[in-house]
Scaffold this active site. Sequence first.
Site, short mmCIF file in Angstrom:
data_model
loop_
_atom_site.label_atom_id
_atom_site.label_comp_id
_atom_site.label_asym_id
_atom_site.label_seq_id
_atom_site.Cartn_x
_atom_site.Cartn_y
_atom_site.Cartn_z
N LYS A 124 0.86 -1.18 0.00
CA LYS A 124 0.00 0.00 0.00
C LYS A 124 0.89 1.22 0.00
CE LYS A 124 -4.40 0.90 0.05
NZ LYS A 124 -5.54 0.06 -0.37
N ASP A 164 -6.91 4.23 -4.62
CA ASP A 164 -7.63 4.02 -3.37
C ASP A 164 -8.29 5.39 -3.12
OD1 ASP A 164 -7.68 1.97 -0.90
OD2 ASP A 164 -7.51 3.95 -0.02
O1 2IT Z 1 -7.95 -1.60 -1.01
C1 2IT Z 1 -7.82 -2.10 -2.14
O2 2IT Z 1 -7.89 -3.31 -2.33
C2 2IT Z 1 -7.58 -1.19 -3.25
N1 2IT Z 1 -7.53 0.01 -3.04
C3 2IT Z 1 -7.35 -1.72 -4.64
C4 2IT Z 1 -5.94 -2.14 -4.82
C5 2IT Z 1 -5.56 -2.54 -6.22
O3 2IT Z 1 -4.38 -2.84 -6.41
O4 2IT Z 1 -6.41 -2.56 -7.12
#
Ligand code: 2IT
Length: 445
Positions: A124, A164
């Site tokens: 993340k 996100d």
């Molecule tokens: O919290 C999540 O799973 C997302 N924000 C999507 C992450 C992604 O790599 O598509």
Amino acid sequence: MNVDKIMNNLERKHPGEVEYLQAVKEVLESIEEVYNENPQFESANIIERIVEPDRVIAFKVPWIDDEGNVRINLGYRVQFNNAIGPYKGGLRFHPSVNLSILKFLGFEQIFKNALTTLPMGGAKGGSDFDPKGKSNAEVMRFCQSFMLELWKYIGPETDVPAGDIGVGGREIGYLYGMYKRLKGEHTGVLTGKGSNWGGSLIRPEATGYGGIYFAQDMLKAKNETLAGKTISISGFGNVAWGAALKATELGAKVVTISGPDGYVYDPDGVSGKKIDYMLELRASNQDIVKPYSYVFEGVEFHEGKRPWEVKVDIALPCAIQNELDGDDARALINNGVMLVAEISNMGCTPDAVEEFQKHNILFAPGKAVNAGGVATSGLEMTQNSMKLRWNAAEVDSRLHEIMSNIHGQCVKHGMRADGLVDYVKGANVAGFLKVANSMLDMGVI
Ligand code: 2IT
């Protein structure tokens, strides 16, 4: 496993990182039993290895605003675990972003991505940049400066970021443009790309659609369907939008959406052009929902309140972590709620989860319910690797199949003696086993 001892140790090492510690504790408590049954995990010290990120990249993001002022934000990428595939997870741009929040999200992402059945590790990232009130040019300059640092650490086989909160199609475009210029390559390094340049159809809808498919499966076990159910949704962004679209299509009535300013109650239901209007609200960059109550008739705006006080059959948190607490849970239960599914990450506080479980309310956690977003990112990576593109029906049917598979994994590992499913335990155990066994296969790395 001694959960208290591990948590005390972690709290000493990472004082004040409350969201991260909350997310770790929830996982440890639910995997304790399976961990103790498998002594090979303890011999390889899997717990100490899995709770710490592989690395944390932190950097400064200088940019110039429209008045010519030099502004500084903080940027991060937390590469948590790549046992089952390249690091994968979103970027969040929001003033609340700090290391604790990104570590909790990265940690959750490991298990969520494992549940999708696709080869993706957990990561993340993001920044405390606040998109609220910023012009397109400011957002572009910020994204370019952010990528000028991040590009060194990512790649289609290394780490694949996505969106996100605060990072949607526009931001992914600016970030991708800068990566392409720096690296001189047009590759699948980000997901959530525009559909003209490598993005997957259905990715924008996927988190919300997937959440509704999951809720459908939860209801099926009780011989129930979504038709005729009233639903409260929080948030008004991409996730809330996708959930409202699919819930409405399946015959449910969504009666709330919300923002930091309060919530709107629309007894006639958020449907049709009202759902399209959510996109306009978001594009205005103001981060408020109040205007919905002037644009449409018969709508109440409740300033500073959360939507959980409204009587509904189903509640779907779609905004941010810890947005539904113990008092909210008790209000929903008193009003006869039958199902609560987190489409936001860790949308409910631990005491809210405890209330739902104590009262045998169907409850499922974000890492299972919202996995459709990252799963469709995985499908975007597949299409990019194959250099072809599936139509919307193909992506949607794969998404649906993945969500049913995740539901099945939760049932398999979360079935209680009384026949009810503990979805929190089921999701955590299924995700953990896949990652921990992969780590064992690869030795001490
Ligand atoms: O919290 C999540 O799973 C997302 N924000 C999507 C992450 C992604 O790599 O598509």
